[in-house]
Design a protein around this motif. Structure first.
Motif, mmCIF file in Angstrom:
data_model
loop_
_atom_site.group_PDB
_atom_site.id
_atom_site.type_symbol
_atom_site.label_atom_id
_atom_site.label_comp_id
_atom_site.label_asym_id
_atom_site.label_seq_id
_atom_site.Cartn_x
_atom_site.Cartn_y
_atom_site.Cartn_z
ATOM 1 N N VAL A 236 0.832 -1.208 0.000
ATOM 2 C CA VAL A 236 0.000 0.000 0.000
ATOM 3 C C VAL A 236 0.864 1.255 0.000
ATOM 4 N N ALA A 237 1.893 1.283 0.844
ATOM 5 C CA ALA A 237 2.773 2.455 0.919
ATOM 6 C C ALA A 237 3.430 2.735 -0.423
ATOM 7 N N ASN A 238 3.879 1.695 -1.107
ATOM 8 C CA ASN A 238 4.530 1.876 -2.399
ATOM 9 C C ASN A 238 3.538 2.275 -3.495
ATOM 10 N N MET A 239 2.367 1.669 -3.508
ATOM 11 C CA MET A 239 1.370 2.023 -4.514
ATOM 12 C C MET A 239 0.899 3.459 -4.339
ATOM 13 N N GLN A 240 0.647 3.859 -3.106
ATOM 14 C CA GLN A 240 0.074 5.178 -2.870
ATOM 15 C C GLN A 240 1.099 6.302 -2.928
ATOM 16 N N SER A 241 2.368 5.971 -2.962
ATOM 17 C CA SER A 241 3.379 7.020 -3.093
ATOM 18 C C SER A 241 3.528 7.480 -4.542
ATOM 19 N N HIS A 242 2.999 6.691 -5.511
ATOM 20 C CA HIS A 242 3.039 7.078 -6.926
ATOM 21 C C HIS A 242 2.031 8.181 -7.195
ATOM 22 N N ILE A 243 2.433 9.129 -8.016
ATOM 23 C CA ILE A 243 1.509 10.196 -8.404
ATOM 24 C C ILE A 243 1.837 10.617 -9.836
ATOM 25 N N GLY A 244 0.817 10.979 -10.585
ATOM 26 C CA GLY A 244 0.991 11.274 -11.997
ATOM 27 C C GLY A 244 0.359 10.172 -12.817
ATOM 28 N N TRP A 245 -0.761 10.464 -13.497
ATOM 29 C CA TRP A 245 -1.558 9.406 -14.139
ATOM 30 C C TRP A 245 -0.784 8.637 -15.198
ATOM 31 N N GLN A 246 0.230 9.269 -15.802
ATOM 32 C CA GLN A 246 0.951 8.591 -16.875
ATOM 33 C C GLN A 246 1.922 7.531 -16.387
ATOM 34 N N ARG A 247 2.152 7.469 -15.069
ATOM 35 C CA ARG A 247 3.118 6.505 -14.529
ATOM 36 C C ARG A 247 2.516 5.760 -13.347
ATOM 37 N N MET A 248 1.439 5.052 -13.613
ATOM 38 C CA MET A 248 0.736 4.333 -12.569
ATOM 39 C C MET A 248 0.765 2.832 -12.828
ATOM 40 N N PRO A 249 1.660 2.073 -12.211
ATOM 41 C CA PRO A 249 1.677 0.628 -12.399
ATOM 42 C C PRO A 249 0.444 -0.029 -11.796
ATOM 43 N N SER A 250 0.055 -1.164 -12.350
ATOM 44 C CA SER A 250 -1.111 -1.895 -11.854
ATOM 45 C C SER A 250 -0.803 -2.529 -10.502
ATOM 46 N N LEU A 251 -1.842 -3.139 -9.908
ATOM 47 C CA LEU A 251 -1.673 -3.811 -8.618
ATOM 48 C C LEU A 251 -0.641 -4.927 -8.726
ATOM 49 N N TRP A 252 -0.758 -5.740 -9.761
ATOM 50 C CA TRP A 252 0.174 -6.852 -9.946
ATOM 51 C C TRP A 252 1.583 -6.337 -10.219
ATOM 52 N N ALA A 253 1.693 -5.309 -11.074
ATOM 53 C CA ALA A 253 3.014 -4.741 -11.381
ATOM 54 C C ALA A 253 3.648 -4.126 -10.138
ATOM 55 N N SER A 254 2.825 -3.496 -9.293
ATOM 56 C CA SER A 254 3.338 -2.904 -8.053
ATOM 57 C C SER A 254 3.834 -3.981 -7.103
ATOM 58 N N ALA A 255 3.066 -5.066 -6.975
ATOM 59 C CA ALA A 255 3.476 -6.169 -6.116
ATOM 60 C C ALA A 255 4.762 -6.809 -6.628
ATOM 61 N N GLN A 256 4.857 -6.971 -7.953
ATOM 62 C CA GLN A 256 6.057 -7.558 -8.551
ATOM 63 C C GLN A 256 7.265 -6.649 -8.348
ATOM 64 N N ASP A 257 7.040 -5.339 -8.443
ATOM 65 C CA ASP A 257 8.130 -4.377 -8.258
ATOM 66 C C ASP A 257 8.650 -4.414 -6.821
ATOM 67 N N VAL A 258 7.733 -4.477 -5.855
ATOM 68 C CA VAL A 258 8.147 -4.560 -4.448
ATOM 69 C C VAL A 258 8.948 -5.839 -4.208
ATOM 70 N N TRP A 259 8.473 -6.936 -4.767
ATOM 71 C CA TRP A 259 9.155 -8.222 -4.610
ATOM 72 C C TRP A 259 10.547 -8.192 -5.228
ATOM 73 N N ASP A 260 10.655 -7.591 -6.406
ATOM 74 C CA ASP A 260 11.949 -7.532 -7.101
ATOM 75 C C ASP A 260 12.927 -6.591 -6.400
ATOM 76 N N THR A 261 12.446 -5.421 -6.009
ATOM 77 C CA THR A 261 13.341 -4.450 -5.368
ATOM 78 C C THR A 261 13.792 -4.909 -3.985
#
Length: 306
Positions: A236-261
Motif C-alpha cells: 500500500v505504501a509503495n502504490m500510494q506514493s506514486h503520483i501522476g496518471w501517466q506513470r501508474m503501475p497496476s496492482l500486480w506490477a506494483s506487487a512484482q516491483d516490491v518483490w523484485d526491489t
C-alpha cells in the motif's frame, strides 16, 4: 476487592454494547471515545511512524532513515502529520463506533460469540477502508521525500488529483491502492476485535490493575495483526506514493516491483519489522488503554446519574 474489580470490568465490557432494555443505548458514546483515544495515540507515536514509512519506501536501515529525516531538518519532521492525525481520529470514530453498533445489531443482548466479533470487526474494517483511503493516499505522497519538490503541500496533491477525469480521480487519485487497503483493514479489524476481549478478560482475572490488561491486550493484538499483514502495508505504501496518471503501475506490477526491489526475499519485505513491532505495540496499547479508561469514566458518570 480484586474479585470485585474483576467483576466490574467484565460487566462493563458487556454493558457498553447492550444496555438494559428501556434505557438509551450507551454504545453511541463509542464513536467519541474511539476518536479521542486514536487522536492521542497517533500524536504520540507519529515520529516512529515516519521512520517506518521511509523504510517501507526506500528499504533502508533504521539508522539511515533517522539520518535522512535529521538532514531534512525539523521543519520537515512533522510534514504530513495532519492527514494521519485527521484520518486516525476518524478511524477511531468509525472503528470503535461501527464495531459496537454492528455487534449490537448482530447480538443485542450478548454475550457475543467469536464469530459475531469477527463479523462486526470485518464489516467495520470495510467501512473504515472506504472512508479513509483518500486520507492515507495524500499522507503517503506527503511523506515521500522524492515528492517534496513537485508536491510540497496537500493542496498541490489535491490539485493534481482533480486534474484527472472522474474515474481517474478515484482509481488513480484518491483511491489508488484501494483493494489491498480493503483487505488489510477488514482483516486487521477482525483480528483485533476477535481476540482483544479474551486476552483482556484473562489478564483481568489475575487481579492486575485495570489499565494493564487493556495495554497488554492492545499491544499484543496490534503487534500480531501488523506482522501478519505487513506485506500488504508495504505494498500500500509503495502504490500510494506514486503520483501522476501517466506513470501508474497496476496492482500486480506494483506487487512484482516490491518483490523484485526487495531481492525476492521475505526478510527484506519485512525490513522495518523491528520498528513496526514497537509502533504497533505502543500505538494499539495506548489506544486500547485510553479507550478503556475513557469507557470506565463514562460508565461511572452514567451510574452516578442513574
Amino acid at each position: 476487592m480484586e474479585e470485585q474489580n474483576n467483576s466490574v470490568g467484565k460487566e462493563l465490557q458487556h454493558r457498553t454494547r447492550a444496555e438494559v432494555p428501556g434505557k438509551k443505548s450507551w454504545h453511541s458514546q463509542a464513536y467519541t471515545l474511539g476518536a479521542i483515544s486514536n487522536f492521542l495515540s497517533t500524536f504520540l507515536t507519529f515520529p516512529i511512524y515516519k521512520v517506518v514509512f521511509r523504510q517501507q519506501i526506500h528499504a533502508m536501515a533504521v539508522s539511515e532513515a533517522v539520518r535522512q529525516l535529521w538532514h531534512e531538518g525539523p521543519q520537515y519532521f512533522y510534514r504530513g502529520i495532519y492527514p494521519p492525525l485527521l484520518s486516525k481520529t476518524l478511524q477511531g470514530t468509525l472503528l470503535f463506533g461501527t464495531y459496537d453498533s454492528l455487534l449490537g445489531f448482530l447480538s443485542p443482548d450478548g454475550p457475543h460469540s467469536l464469530g459475531q466479533r469477527w463479523m462486526a470487526g470485518l464489516m467495520s474494517g470495510v467501512v473504515e477502508a472506504v472512508a479513509l483511503s483518500p486520507f492515507e493516499r495524500v499522507q503517503n505522497v506527503l511523506q515521500d521525500a522524492r515528492k517534496q519538490a513537485c508536491f510540497p503541500s496537500t493542496f498541490s496533491i489535491l490539485k493534481e488529483f482533480n486534474s484527472y477525469g472522474l474515474w481517474g480521480r478515484l482509481s488513480l487519485g484518491y483511491y489508488r491502492g484501494f483493494w489491498p487497503v480493503l483487505v488489510r483493514n477488514s482483516l486487521g479489524s477482525a483480528l483485533y476485535f476477535s481476540f482483544k476481549d479474551p486476552i483482556q478478560d484473562g489478564l483481568t482475572s489475575q487481579g492486575l490493575p485495570h489499565w494493564v490488561p487493556a495495554l497488554v491486550s492492545g499491544s499484543v493484538n496490534g503487534t500480531i495483526t501488523c506482522l501478519v499483514l505487513y506485506p500488504l502495508i508495504v505494498l500500500v505504501a509503495n502504490m500510494q506514493s506514486h503520483i501522476g496518471w501517466q506513470r501508474m503501475p497496476s496492482l500486480w506490477a506494483s506487487a512484482q516491483d516490491v518483490w523484485d526491489t526487495r531481492g525476492r526475499k521475505i526478510l527484506l519485505i519485512y525490513r522495518g519489522g523491528s520498528l513496526i513491532i514497537l509502533r504497533s505495540s505502543v500505538t494499539w496499547g495506548l489506544t486500547t488503554a485510553i479507550h478503556d479508561f475513557l469507557q470506565r469514566k463514562a460508565h461511572t458518570k452514567k451510574e452516578m446519574k442513574d
